[in-house]
Design an enzyme around this catalytic site. Structure first.
Site, PDB file in Angstrom:
ATOM      1  N   GLY A 154       6.693  -2.803   5.428  1.00 19.32           N
ATOM      2  CA  GLY A 154       6.496  -4.060   4.509  1.00 19.32           C
ATOM      3  C   GLY A 154       7.361  -3.798   3.046  1.00 19.32           C
ATOM      4  O   GLY A 154       7.705  -3.094   2.718  1.00 19.32           O
ATOM      5  N   ARG A 155       6.551  -4.920   2.427  1.00 17.47           N
ATOM      6  CA  ARG A 155       7.350  -4.733   0.766  1.00 17.47           C
ATOM      7  C   ARG A 155       6.776  -3.678   0.136  1.00 17.47           C
ATOM      8  O   ARG A 155       7.577  -2.898  -0.391  1.00 17.47           O
ATOM      9  CB  ARG A 155       6.661  -5.963   0.229  1.00 17.47           C
ATOM     10  N   ILE A 156       5.568  -3.089   0.214  1.00 16.78           N
ATOM     11  CA  ILE A 156       4.816  -2.100  -0.324  1.00 16.78           C
ATOM     12  C   ILE A 156       5.296  -0.618   0.097  1.00 16.78           C
ATOM     13  O   ILE A 156       5.925   0.261  -0.521  1.00 16.78           O
ATOM     14  CB  ILE A 156       3.324  -2.160  -0.582  1.00 16.78           C
ATOM     15  N   ARG A 176       6.700  -2.047  14.161  1.00 20.70           N
ATOM     16  CA  ARG A 176       7.181  -2.675  15.231  1.00 20.70           C
ATOM     17  C   ARG A 176       8.579  -3.180  15.173  1.00 20.70           C
ATOM     18  O   ARG A 176       9.351  -3.160  16.151  1.00 20.70           O
ATOM     19  CB  ARG A 176       6.008  -3.884  15.464  1.00 20.70           C
ATOM     20  N   ARG A 236      -5.726  -0.253   3.381  1.00 20.12           N
ATOM     21  CA  ARG A 236      -7.147  -0.934   3.965  1.00 20.12           C
ATOM     22  C   ARG A 236      -7.882   0.539   4.516  1.00 20.12           C
ATOM     23  O   ARG A 236      -6.985   1.221   5.272  1.00 20.12           O
ATOM     24  CB  ARG A 236      -7.239  -1.901   4.703  1.00 20.12           C
ATOM     25  N   GLU A 265     -16.058   0.341   1.818  1.00 21.54           N
ATOM     26  CA  GLU A 265     -15.790  -0.219   0.376  1.00 21.54           C
ATOM     27  C   GLU A 265     -16.833  -0.956  -0.109  1.00 21.54           C
ATOM     28  O   GLU A 265     -16.949  -1.927   0.454  1.00 21.54           O
ATOM     29  CB  GLU A 265     -14.602  -0.485   0.336  1.00 21.54           C
ATOM     30  N   HIS A 283      -9.898   2.131  -5.775  1.00 15.87           N
ATOM     31  CA  HIS A 283      -8.957   0.826  -5.219  1.00 15.87           C
ATOM     32  C   HIS A 283      -8.377  -0.224  -6.247  1.00 15.87           C
ATOM     33  O   HIS A 283      -8.534  -1.064  -6.653  1.00 15.87           O
ATOM     34  CB  HIS A 283      -9.732  -0.400  -4.500  1.00 15.87           C
ATOM     35  N   ILE A 284      -7.261   0.615  -6.954  1.00 15.28           N
ATOM     36  CA  ILE A 284      -6.620   0.049  -8.181  1.00 15.28           C
ATOM     37  C   ILE A 284      -4.908   0.083  -7.890  1.00 15.28           C
ATOM     38  O   ILE A 284      -4.493   0.131  -8.803  1.00 15.28           O
ATOM     39  CB  ILE A 284      -6.984   1.260  -9.340  1.00 15.28           C
ATOM     40  N   GLY A 285      -4.818  -0.119  -6.539  1.00 10.56           N
ATOM     41  CA  GLY A 285      -3.202  -0.254  -6.355  1.00 10.56           C
ATOM     42  C   GLY A 285      -2.728  -1.456  -7.517  1.00 10.56           C
ATOM     43  O   GLY A 285      -1.539  -1.077  -7.723  1.00 10.56           O
TER      44      GLY A 285
HETATM   45  C1  DGY Z   1      -4.699  -6.538  -1.928  1.00 12.44           C
HETATM   46  O1  DGY Z   1      -3.772  -7.286  -2.850  1.00 12.44           O
HETATM   47  O2  DGY Z   1      -4.695  -6.640  -0.633  1.00 12.44           O
HETATM   48  C2  DGY Z   1      -5.268  -5.276  -2.788  1.00 12.44           C
HETATM   49  O3  DGY Z   1      -5.659  -4.445  -1.795  1.00 12.44           O
HETATM   50  C3  DGY Z   1      -5.984  -5.565  -3.763  1.00 12.44           C
HETATM   51  O4  DGY Z   1      -4.868  -5.773  -4.912  1.00 12.44           O
END
Ligand code: DGY
Length: 317
Positions: A154-156, A176, A236, A265, A283-285
């Site tokens: 996906g995007r990320i 997929r 996640r 978490e 969790h600082i993405g």
């Molecule tokens: C999201 O956007 O789903 C991240 O986990 C929080 O920025």
């Protein structure tokens, strides 16, 4: 119209809502709103801006009779029962795109932190254990010529691949669907899941959490990883069977793992804290000014659109 926001977000987003003359309520404490209080606050809200820390399950959705939109300030929306919300005519929105670059940046940082053992080095210096240059001090792994496996194109995942490609790596991916963009921008090759897990030197997880991806990386699949592999997860925690990964890390069956997210978490498995071959982030993405402002603004704009009878910008149901 009443809009309730479950935690303080960017002022710019709150100003947008106020300009629309919405009555804005905000939970001001810097911790997740207690469930009882949440139920009270959202009961008569026309729109809700929520975070991933709030669980909008059937029970909670049943309490919100006026609500037309739940705008989640996150790209993930596994904290909301979107199917039930739709049955109740509630639109659910997320915040894609605005956090892609920040999360991809952090993923690369996590890969480098694992490969070059940066937190271990930092801990050594802070504990005054650095006694001078040594030929074998904290030897890590160079990225050049390594194979990076992107799990979820996906995007990320795509932006991470584009960045990590510049370290002269080879990109393979599993999804997929075929991703033209990923292939075009990084010469990536689509492979089977088994090939990705057994061939990649670095594996980066970018799957959404659904009932199909819960423990997607289970014992059998984790066993396929190379002894020299680095595994990082910025999506996640529940996608990886954390107990199994800990066992593998304890036995040094992979080189290291980088976590930005955890299975339970915000609880962190105490076993993880004892390991040196892990990098642990809170969790600082998406935790940059740019991304968090963008996320808050997009959530606010979704609320404005829907409460004015228009189409949501980024609906997920
Ligand atoms: C999201 O956007 O789903 C991240 O986990 C929080 O920025």
């Amino acid at each position: 119209m009443k809009v309730f926001i479950t935690r303080e977000i960017s002022e710019k987003a709150i100003d947008l809502l106020k300009k629309e003359k919405f009555k804005v309520g905000i939970y001001k404490k810097d911790k997740p709103i207690p469930r009882k209080e949440l139920i009270k606050k959202v009961k008569d809200a026309d729109g809700i801006i929520s975070l991933l820390t709030e669980n909008f399950d059937k029970e909670l959705i049943n309490q919100i009779s006026n609500c037309k939109i739940i705008a989640n300030v996150a790209v993930g929306y596994d904290n909301i029962d979107t199917i039930y919300a739709k049955e109740k005519n509630i639109i659910v929105t997320n915040t894609p795109d605005v956090l892609t670059d920040s999360t991809a940046d952090l993923t690369v940082a996590l890969i480098l932190a694992c490969a070059r053992r940066i937190p271990e080095g930092e801990r050594m210096v802070r504990k005054r254990k650095f006694k001078g240059w040594k030929p074998k001090l904290l030897l890590g792994i160079e990225l050049k010529d390594k194979t990076v496996g992107i799990l979820g194109a996906g995007r990320i995942g795509t932006e991470t691949a584009i960045r990590i490609k510049t370290f002269k790596t080879k990109i393979i991916y599993f999804d997929r669907e075929r991703s033209d963009k990923l292939e075009k921008e990084t010469d990536a090759e689509k492979v089977s899941l088994e090939d990705l897990l057994s061939k990649a030197d670095i594996i980066s997880v970018h799957l959404p959490l659904t009932k199909d991806t819960l423990h997607f990386l289970n014992k059998e699949r984790l066993k396929l990883l190379k002894k020299s592999a680095i595994l990082v997860n910025t999506s996640r925690g529940e996608i990886i069977d954390e107990q199994e990964l800990i066992k593998i890390l304890k036995k040094k069956k992979i080189f290291s793992a980088g976590f930005d997210v955890y299975e339970n978490e915000p609880k962190i498995n105490p076993a993880l804290l004892k390991l040196n071959n892990v990098v642990l982030l809170p969790h600082i993405g998406s935790a940059t000014e740019e991304a968090r402002t963008g996320m808050a603004l997009l959530a606010a704009k979704n609320v404005i659109e829907v409460l004015n009878g228009r189409k949501a910008l980024t609906s997920v149901n």
